[in-house]
Design an enzyme around this catalytic site. Structure first.
Site, mmCIF file in Angstrom:
data_model
loop_
_atom_site.group_PDB
_atom_site.id
_atom_site.type_symbol
_atom_site.label_atom_id
_atom_site.label_comp_id
_atom_site.label_asym_id
_atom_site.label_seq_id
_atom_site.Cartn_x
_atom_site.Cartn_y
_atom_site.Cartn_z
ATOM 1 N N ASP A 349 0.840 -1.194 0.000
ATOM 2 C CA ASP A 349 0.000 0.000 0.000
ATOM 3 C C ASP A 349 0.879 1.251 0.000
ATOM 4 O OD1 ASP A 349 -2.295 1.877 1.118
ATOM 5 O OD2 ASP A 349 -3.280 -0.013 0.650
ATOM 6 N N ASP A 461 -6.196 4.857 -5.386
ATOM 7 C CA ASP A 461 -6.811 5.526 -4.237
ATOM 8 C C ASP A 461 -7.076 7.001 -4.555
ATOM 9 O OD1 ASP A 461 -7.709 5.896 -1.633
ATOM 10 O OD2 ASP A 461 -5.849 5.248 -0.680
ATOM 11 N N ASP A 531 -12.684 2.050 4.837
ATOM 12 C CA ASP A 531 -11.480 1.875 5.651
ATOM 13 C C ASP A 531 -11.825 1.250 6.993
ATOM 14 O OD1 ASP A 531 -9.692 2.829 3.859
ATOM 15 O OD2 ASP A 531 -9.553 4.837 4.699
HETATM 16 C C1 DGJ Z 1 -6.918 5.292 2.186
HETATM 17 C C2 DGJ Z 1 -7.273 3.873 1.825
HETATM 18 O O1 DGJ Z 1 -8.645 3.673 1.926
HETATM 19 C C3 DGJ Z 1 -6.481 2.940 2.723
HETATM 20 O O2 DGJ Z 1 -6.855 1.609 2.486
HETATM 21 C C4 DGJ Z 1 -5.026 3.156 2.478
HETATM 22 O O3 DGJ Z 1 -4.726 2.806 1.162
HETATM 23 C C5 DGJ Z 1 -4.661 4.614 2.734
HETATM 24 N N1 DGJ Z 1 -5.518 5.499 1.991
HETATM 25 C C6 DGJ Z 1 -3.229 4.867 2.368
HETATM 26 O O4 DGJ Z 1 -2.893 6.193 2.475
#
Ligand code: DGJ
Length: 718
Positions: A349, A461, A531
């Site tokens: 990530d 993202d 999240d």
């Molecule tokens: C937001 C995402 O929803 C998370 O899963 C992760 O990728 C973070 N950003 C990383 O900054």
């Protein structure tokens, strides 16, 4: 069989679908298009009879057209309900007077598309309405093409919706919709409509966590999970959008929607055209469950980029384990554990690039951080591949930290207004993707990343909403077009990357579920719903998600406890059972899992792999809502009926009773089903009437059953 025909004498088109009919007609003077019918299947003769019925009578302060059931209302003349289209012509005239011009039906394989062309009777504007239906579905895709045929200067579009949906006249309607915020996406909400408007929208530049572009309407709040009529609609657009659900003074309910008209203006130059996104409608008389299954089947067969029966791999993502502190050694440790568990895609990530040690710097600098990965990413990727897994990488291409090489080199590349703040969200600004140079940079940057590494999965993202959506260089040249162009260029880049790198699967994420809609879902294999990975909260998020979207694209991770959002601790088994309800992923810090936990996880992953075709692509029956009672449950039936998976999740035991049963649905009464986990055998009738025994004890207990049909009904008695 889908079929579209026109009847000259009643001037009506009829769209015949699997179990429903849609009907519309030209007005006698060809100045409007009238909605006639949308509901259970009726004969053509009945539709013609309806089309011949007289329209509304003249009411003081209104016009007959203004209070009629228009399919798509151009603003002009005496019209006061929510219109679908509003323009300004070059000479300052605001108001459309259109005339029907032509129509046709295009047939291609299992789909048929009706087009209806209207033309302004003086100005150079052509409006073409499209209606597409598919064999085997009760879904209508509607969209609109606007064309400036030239000779009269630009046409400025101020509002351009894709469709106006009209359920039939009833006493009143209940509106069901999905709302939320970060960490609390796709919550089911409902309201019984009274006179006036309910506006659901995003002004944020993305689909948003706040509302998801999906609605359902049922008359007199009469639909249940498995019965009753429901009319539903969803928009295929990943930018600012708007639905206006209006109950007129005459009791008509309609839902007009498309790209948001807030701060919107689009200059359609001479000789150019604009295609608006599809607004898709679906009818079911099998309640909310029927509606969901209708959406899921449509998405699998006509929206998702993968084959209808493709299955998503089990994924590991290191975000919750390592956050920004990624490096080759630690990721390899995680990868080895993940591979042992049975994970199929290993994803790094945030944090692997630029000066990205926290969220203050680095976004925009998409080069591998040499301290964290001194040999680049390739040795790690090779190790991941050697472990039998695909490698995936996180990116957030539309964003830039002011503390980055990219921003220092191109401060004009972000949305901004002159003399106004550049307001940061999560310490970042939004790149102006409407600009050609930004688009070119973005596609080239991602293309080299994918060309130089064996990357087979990209998590895309997007972690803030738009603000100061200006483009000073284009002042007076329609800078408001960014609302459209950003999304169109995002789609273009995704399409282009997919073309150049067909081995790469994509995940759409926007700080969780901020960009989940039918538009992005035609370009990505999966989405990140939230999240918030707390298993109990997830039940509600996943329930709302499932109203509109298929389980296959719903990524669900098992993460560590206490959960970082809720601080709640629940058993690993419960976390697995919740995450197994969609596409399974693991997001915990495996280096801290005990040998027993790893062993348990390995068992769950093996089980999941056996049943995932049923879960990801089967028929979903929501047996018990997490919004009601202390036990929630879902059931999945394989499309051929041969297998059934049931999950029951109990969150808190009260008053001592633990014995319960779940009445299953969608089974063959006379078939027999063996529980692959405990060996018991039941008839379909027993499971439907007496139920599957479920014994949940204490708090956060859960149960999974995998039933295999041992004797199909048609073999009975042979
Ligand atoms: C937001 C995402 O929803 C998370 O899963 C992760 O990728 C973070 N950003 C990383 O900054």
């Amino acid at each position: 069989m889908a079929d579209i025909t026109y009847d000259v004498s009643s001037r009506r088109w009829i769209l015949q679908m699997e179990a429903s009919t849609y009907c519309l007609r030209r007005s006698l003077d060809d100045t409007s298009l009238q909605h006639i019918y949308w509901g259970p299947r009726i004969a053509g003769a009945t539709a013609s009879e309806m089309a011949r019925a007289p329209g509304p009578f003249l009411v003081p302060f209104e016009s007959p057209t203004g209070i009629s059931r228009e399919e798509y209302a151009p603003w002009g003349e005496i019209r006061f309900s929510e219109p679908s289209l509003k323009v300004e012509y070059a000479d300052g005239t605001r108001g459309i007077e259109w005339l029907f011009e032509d129509h046709g039906v295009e047939r291609s394989g299992a789909e048929q598309t009706l087009w209806l062309r209207f033309r302004d009777r003086l100005y150079p504007l052509i409006v073409t309405l499209y209606y597409r239906i598919h064999d085997g579905h009760d879904v209508i895709e509607r969209w609109v093409r606007l064309e400036n045929t030239g000779g009269g200067g630009p046409v400025t579009i101020e509002q351009a919706f894709s469709a106006d949906w009209r359920p039939p006249r009833r006493e009143c309607y209940r509106l069901t919709y999905l709302h939320g915020r970060w960490g609390k996406e796709t919550q089911v909400a409902e309201v019984v409509l009274g006179p006036g408007k309910v506006v659901l929208e995003s002004r944020r530049g993305t689909t948003s966590h706040q509302f998801n572009p999906w609605v359902a309407l049922d008359p007199e709040a009469s639909a249940t999970e498995e019965s009753g009529e429901v009319w539903s609609a969803a928009l295929a657009w990943s930018g600012s959008w708007k639905f206006v659900v209006e109950t007129t003074p005459y009791g008509e309910v309609h839902c007009a929607g498309g790209v948001n008209d807030f701060d919107f203006r689009y200059r359609l130059d001479e000789g150019t055209r604009l295609d608006l996104p599809a607004f898709v409608g679906l009818y079911s008389n099998k309640g909310f469950g029927g509606v969901s299954r209708g959406w899921h089947a449509y998405e699998r067969e006509h929206v998702f980029p993968e084959a209808p029966d493709a299955v998503r791999p089990v994924l590991y993502n290191s975000w919750e384990a390592t956050a920004f502190a990624v490096n080759e050694h630690d990721q390899i440790v995680l990868a080895e554990k993940a591979a042992w568990l049975g994970v199929e895609v290993f994803v790094i990530d945030d944090g692997w690039f630029g000066a990205r040690n926290d969220d203050y710097a680095g976004l925009g600098d998409w080069t591998v951080n040499p301290e964290k990965f001194p040999h680049g990413l390739n040795p790690l990727i090779a190790r991941v591949n050697a472990l039998g897994m695909r490698f995936g990488l996180w990116v957030e291409p539309e964003m830039v930290n002011p503390d980055s090489h990219l921003y220092r080199a191109h401060p004009d590349w972000v949305y901004h207004f002159r003399h106004r703040s550049r307001t940061e969200g999560r310490n970042q600004l939004v790149l102006n993707l409407a600009r050609d140079d930004v688009r070119e940079w973005m596609v080239a940057t991602l293309d080299s990343l994918l060309s130089e590494h064996n990357i087979e999965f990209v998590k895309w993202d997007m972690n803030r909403s738009f603000s100061e959506p200006g483009w000073p260089d284009e002042a007076n040249r329609n800078p408001e077009r960014i609302w459209l162009e950003h999304v169109r260029n995002l789609y273009w880049i995704l399409d282009e990357l997919r073309r150049r790198h067909p081995q790469v699967a994509f995940e759409s994420c926007a700080g969780g579920g901020g960009r989940v809609d039918l538009g992005i879902l035609s370009r990505v294999e999966q989405v990140w719903p939230s999240d918030n990975t707390d298993a109990l909260d997830r039940l509600r998020i996943q329930e709302g998600f499932s109203y509109a979207y298929a389980p296959r694209v719903m990524m669900c991770w098992v993460t560590d406890c206490p959960n970082f959002v809720t601080k709640r601790t629940v058993p690993l088994r419960y976390r697995f059972h919740v995450a197994m309800a969609g596409s399974l992923g693991i997001g915990g810090d495996l280096s801290r899992w005990t040998p027993q936990e790893l062993e348990e996880a390995r068992g769950f992953i093996a089980t999941y792999k056996r049943v995932r075709p049923v879960i990801q692509n089967g028929l979903l029956y929501r047996l018990r809502s997490p919004r009601a009672g202390s036990v929630a449950a879902s059931q999945y039936v394989a499309r051929d009926g041969s297998e059934v998976v049931v999950f029951a999740w109990g969150h808190s035991q009260q008053f001592g009773v633990t014995q319960g049963s779940l009445l299953l649905r969608g089974l063959e009464e006379e078939a027999h089903y063996a529980d692959a986990m405990c060996g018991a055998t039941y008839s379909g009738a027993y499971l439907a009437q007496k139920g599957l025994p479920v014994n949940l004890v204490g708090d956060f207990d859960s149960h999974m059953a995998h039933l295999v049909r041992t004797m199909p009904a048609h073999h009975h008695g042979e």
